[in-house]
Scaffold this motif. Structure first.
Motif, PDB file in Angstrom:
ATOM      1  N   TYR A  41      50.114  73.606  89.118  1.00 27.03           N
ATOM      2  CA  TYR A  41      50.139  72.186  88.754  1.00 27.03           C
ATOM      3  C   TYR A  41      51.086  71.417  89.673  1.00 27.03           C
ATOM      4  O   TYR A  41      50.757  70.330  90.139  1.00 27.03           O
ATOM      5  N   ARG A  42      52.287  71.970  89.913  1.00 29.45           N
ATOM      6  CA  ARG A  42      53.238  71.271  90.797  1.00 29.45           C
ATOM      7  C   ARG A  42      52.684  71.146  92.210  1.00 29.45           C
ATOM      8  O   ARG A  42      52.808  70.099  92.844  1.00 29.45           O
ATOM      9  N   TYR A  43      52.080  72.216  92.728  1.00 28.95           N
ATOM     10  CA  TYR A  43      51.485  72.149  94.069  1.00 28.95           C
ATOM     11  C   TYR A  43      50.392  71.089  94.117  1.00 28.95           C
ATOM     12  O   TYR A  43      50.314  70.289  95.042  1.00 28.95           O
ATOM     13  N   ALA A  44      49.525  71.100  93.116  1.00 30.21           N
ATOM     14  CA  ALA A  44      48.388  70.170  93.104  1.00 30.21           C
ATOM     15  C   ALA A  44      48.856  68.726  92.990  1.00 30.21           C
ATOM     16  O   ALA A  44      48.356  67.850  93.706  1.00 30.21           O
ATOM     17  N   ILE A  45      49.796  68.462  92.102  1.00 26.72           N
ATOM     18  CA  ILE A  45      50.212  67.078  91.863  1.00 26.72           C
ATOM     19  C   ILE A  45      50.924  66.499  93.083  1.00 26.72           C
ATOM     20  O   ILE A  45      50.878  65.298  93.325  1.00 26.72           O
ATOM     21  N   ARG A  46      51.543  67.366  93.879  1.00 29.54           N
ATOM     22  CA  ARG A  46      52.200  66.899  95.109  1.00 29.54           C
ATOM     23  C   ARG A  46      51.193  66.420  96.150  1.00 29.54           C
ATOM     24  O   ARG A  46      51.564  65.718  97.092  1.00 29.54           O
ATOM     25  N   GLN A  47      49.936  66.808  95.987  1.00 24.93           N
ATOM     26  CA  GLN A  47      48.898  66.408  96.943  1.00 24.93           C
ATOM     27  C   GLN A  47      48.353  65.011  96.661  1.00 24.93           C
ATOM     28  O   GLN A  47      47.596  64.473  97.464  1.00 24.93           O
ATOM     29  N   VAL A  48      48.734  64.442  95.523  1.00 26.57           N
ATOM     30  CA  VAL A  48      48.237  63.124  95.131  1.00 26.57           C
ATOM     31  C   VAL A  48      49.340  62.103  95.358  1.00 26.57           C
ATOM     32  O   VAL A  48      50.454  62.274  94.902  1.00 26.57           O
ATOM     33  N   SER A  49      49.005  61.059  96.061  1.00 27.40           N
ATOM     34  CA  SER A  49      49.974  59.991  96.294  1.00 27.40           C
ATOM     35  C   SER A  49      49.722  58.884  95.272  1.00 27.40           C
ATOM     36  O   SER A  49      48.749  58.138  95.383  1.00 27.40           O
ATOM     37  N   LEU A  50      50.580  58.812  94.268  1.00 18.66           N
ATOM     38  CA  LEU A  50      50.459  57.793  93.227  1.00 18.66           C
ATOM     39  C   LEU A  50      51.705  56.912  93.232  1.00 18.66           C
ATOM     40  O   LEU A  50      52.815  57.409  93.412  1.00 18.66           O
ATOM     41  N   SER A  51      51.497  55.642  92.986  1.00 18.93           N
ATOM     42  CA  SER A  51      52.629  54.747  92.765  1.00 18.93           C
ATOM     43  C   SER A  51      53.073  54.928  91.319  1.00 18.93           C
ATOM     44  O   SER A  51      52.299  55.425  90.479  1.00 18.93           O
ATOM     45  N   PRO A  52      54.292  54.518  90.986  1.00 18.07           N
ATOM     46  CA  PRO A  52      54.709  54.585  89.581  1.00 18.07           C
ATOM     47  C   PRO A  52      53.757  53.803  88.670  1.00 18.07           C
ATOM     48  O   PRO A  52      53.459  54.246  87.557  1.00 18.07           O
ATOM     49  N   GLU A  53      53.242  52.676  89.145  1.00 19.74           N
ATOM     50  CA  GLU A  53      52.332  51.864  88.335  1.00 19.74           C
ATOM     51  C   GLU A  53      51.003  52.568  88.112  1.00 19.74           C
ATOM     52  O   GLU A  53      50.440  52.496  87.017  1.00 19.74           O
ATOM     53  N   GLU A  54      50.493  53.265  89.131  1.00 23.65           N
ATOM     54  CA  GLU A  54      49.249  54.029  88.958  1.00 23.65           C
ATOM     55  C   GLU A  54      49.457  55.166  87.948  1.00 23.65           C
ATOM     56  O   GLU A  54      48.602  55.411  87.102  1.00 23.65           O
ATOM     57  N   ALA A  55      50.599  55.833  88.054  1.00 21.91           N
ATOM     58  CA  ALA A  55      50.897  56.903  87.103  1.00 21.91           C
ATOM     59  C   ALA A  55      51.024  56.338  85.686  1.00 21.91           C
ATOM     60  O   ALA A  55      50.551  56.952  84.720  1.00 21.91           O
ATOM     61  N   CYS A  56      51.640  55.175  85.558  1.00 20.79           N
ATOM     62  CA  CYS A  56      51.753  54.535  84.236  1.00 20.79           C
ATOM     63  C   CYS A  56      50.380  54.202  83.674  1.00 20.79           C
ATOM     64  O   CYS A  56      50.136  54.366  82.473  1.00 20.79           O
ATOM     65  N   LEU A  57      49.487  53.725  84.524  1.00 17.99           N
ATOM     66  CA  LEU A  57      48.133  53.414  84.062  1.00 17.99           C
ATOM     67  C   LEU A  57      47.451  54.684  83.555  1.00 17.99           C
ATOM     68  O   LEU A  57      46.813  54.680  82.500  1.00 17.99           O
ATOM     69  N   ILE A  58      47.601  55.793  84.288  1.00 13.79           N
ATOM     70  CA  ILE A  58      46.999  57.059  83.874  1.00 13.79           C
ATOM     71  C   ILE A  58      47.564  57.500  82.527  1.00 13.79           C
ATOM     72  O   ILE A  58      46.820  57.873  81.614  1.00 13.79           O
ATOM     73  N   VAL A  59      48.882  57.436  82.397  1.00 14.48           N
ATOM     74  CA  VAL A  59      49.531  57.815  81.143  1.00 14.48           C
ATOM     75  C   VAL A  59      49.014  56.944  79.999  1.00 14.48           C
ATOM     76  O   VAL A  59      48.696  57.443  78.920  1.00 14.48           O
ATOM     77  N   ASP A  60      48.938  55.656  80.236  1.00 16.32           N
ATOM     78  CA  ASP A  60      48.455  54.713  79.232  1.00 16.32           C
ATOM     79  C   ASP A  60      47.013  55.034  78.837  1.00 16.32           C
ATOM     80  O   ASP A  60      46.666  55.070  77.654  1.00 16.32           O
ATOM     81  N   ALA A  61      46.171  55.291  79.823  1.00 19.28           N
ATOM     82  CA  ALA A  61      44.756  55.577  79.561  1.00 19.28           C
ATOM     83  C   ALA A  61      44.568  56.893  78.802  1.00 19.28           C
ATOM     84  O   ALA A  61      43.614  57.037  78.037  1.00 19.28           O
ATOM     85  N   LEU A  62      45.470  57.839  79.010  1.00 16.55           N
ATOM     86  CA  LEU A  62      45.328  59.151  78.373  1.00 16.55           C
ATOM     87  C   LEU A  62      46.069  59.260  77.049  1.00 16.55           C
ATOM     88  O   LEU A  62      46.048  60.325  76.430  1.00 16.55           O
ATOM     89  N   ASN A  63      46.696  58.201  76.605  1.00 12.43           N
ATOM     90  CA  ASN A  63      47.420  58.237  75.332  1.00 12.43           C
ATOM     91  C   ASN A  63      46.450  58.606  74.214  1.00 12.43           C
ATOM     92  O   ASN A  63      45.525  57.863  73.904  1.00 12.43           O
ATOM     93  N   GLY A  64      46.645  59.789  73.644  1.00  9.65           N
ATOM     94  CA  GLY A  64      45.788  60.257  72.556  1.00  9.65           C
ATOM     95  C   GLY A  64      44.531  60.983  73.003  1.00  9.65           C
ATOM     96  O   GLY A  64      43.813  61.526  72.173  1.00  9.65           O
ATOM     97  N   ALA A  65      44.251  61.011  74.299  1.00 10.34           N
ATOM     98  CA  ALA A  65      43.049  61.704  74.789  1.00 10.34           C
ATOM     99  C   ALA A  65      43.259  63.213  74.741  1.00 10.34           C
ATOM    100  O   ALA A  65      44.360  63.704  74.977  1.00 10.34           O
ATOM    101  N   LEU A  66      42.203  63.933  74.427  1.00 11.19           N
ATOM    102  CA  LEU A  66      42.236  65.389  74.444  1.00 11.19           C
ATOM    103  C   LEU A  66      41.343  65.858  75.583  1.00 11.19           C
ATOM    104  O   LEU A  66      40.131  65.648  75.549  1.00 11.19           O
ATOM    105  N   MET A  67      41.965  66.476  76.577  1.00  5.64           N
ATOM    106  CA  MET A  67      41.197  66.925  77.734  1.00  5.64           C
ATOM    107  C   MET A  67      41.494  68.397  77.989  1.00  5.64           C
ATOM    108  O   MET A  67      42.623  68.841  77.824  1.00  5.64           O
ATOM    109  N   ASP A  68      40.460  69.132  78.398  1.00  2.08           N
ATOM    110  CA  ASP A  68      40.618  70.538  78.738  1.00  2.08           C
ATOM    111  C   ASP A  68      40.097  70.758  80.150  1.00  2.08           C
ATOM    112  O   ASP A  68      39.790  69.796  80.862  1.00  2.08           O
ATOM    113  N   ALA A  69      39.981  72.008  80.547  1.00  3.93           N
ATOM    114  CA  ALA A  69      39.557  72.319  81.913  1.00  3.93           C
ATOM    115  C   ALA A  69      38.146  71.801  82.208  1.00  3.93           C
ATOM    116  O   ALA A  69      37.835  71.477  83.357  1.00  3.93           O
ATOM    117  N   ASP A  70      37.311  71.696  81.183  1.00  4.30           N
ATOM    118  CA  ASP A  70      35.957  71.198  81.396  1.00  4.30           C
ATOM    119  C   ASP A  70      35.902  69.677  81.485  1.00  4.30           C
ATOM    120  O   ASP A  70      35.107  69.124  82.231  1.00  4.30           O
TER     121      ASP A  70
END
Length: 147
Positions: free
Chosen positions: A46-75
């Motif tokens: 996970y750490r290796y993979a996430i380092r490959q993505v260039s996100l701004s703090p605002e983009e990361a905040c949007l992702i966090v906001d969008a995933l609030n309460g979402a249940l996601m698995d490998a599929d």
């Protein structure tokens, strides 16, 4: 008595798994060792993979906001872009966070499954550990945001 340098303290943790997962674990060796080793591998990946993505703090905040309460698995993780797209369309998260929503969606669509899982994991850790902290600061830790 001090532990030798490099020796780690062990904690006894009990987990419940499905029979299918138990068979997977047992096919790899002693349960405790396999679970410890595989979790260490996963979290490092996970750490290796996430380092490959260039996100701004605002983009990361949007992702966090969008995933609030979402249940996601490998599929479902490769559909991370669709969760973000829904958040933008239904809740205006791109305007809320000052992000080019379409560019972020395209960035997420291009990611592989492991990287999507790493981002989902980062968002889950955010919500578990610091839902009341300033999100722009907190996401820097979980999403390994580089300035």
């Amino acid at each position: 008595m001090a532990r030798p340098k490099g020796e780690r303290k062990s904690l006894d943790v009990h987990v419940t798994v499905t029979p299918e997962l138990a068979r997977e674990i047992d096919s790899r060796g002693p349960r405790s060792e396999v679970i410890r080793r595989d979790l260490e591998r996963l979290y490092r990946l996970y750490r290796y993979a996430i380092r490959q993505v260039s996100l701004s703090p605002e983009e990361a905040c949007l992702i966090v906001d969008a995933l609030n309460g979402a249940l996601m698995d490998a599929d479902s993780a490769p559909m991370l872009w669709a969760e973000v797209e829904d958040g933008i369309r239904l809740e205006g998260l791109d305007a809320k966070w000052g992000v080019d929503g379409q560019a972020l969606i395209e960035k997420l669509r291009a990611l592989d499954r492991l990287t999507c899982l790493a981002l989902v994991d980062a968002a889950e850790r955010f919500w578990h550990e610091c839902p009341d902290e300033d999100p722009r600061q907190a996401v820097r830790r979980f999403f390994l945001v580089r300035e």
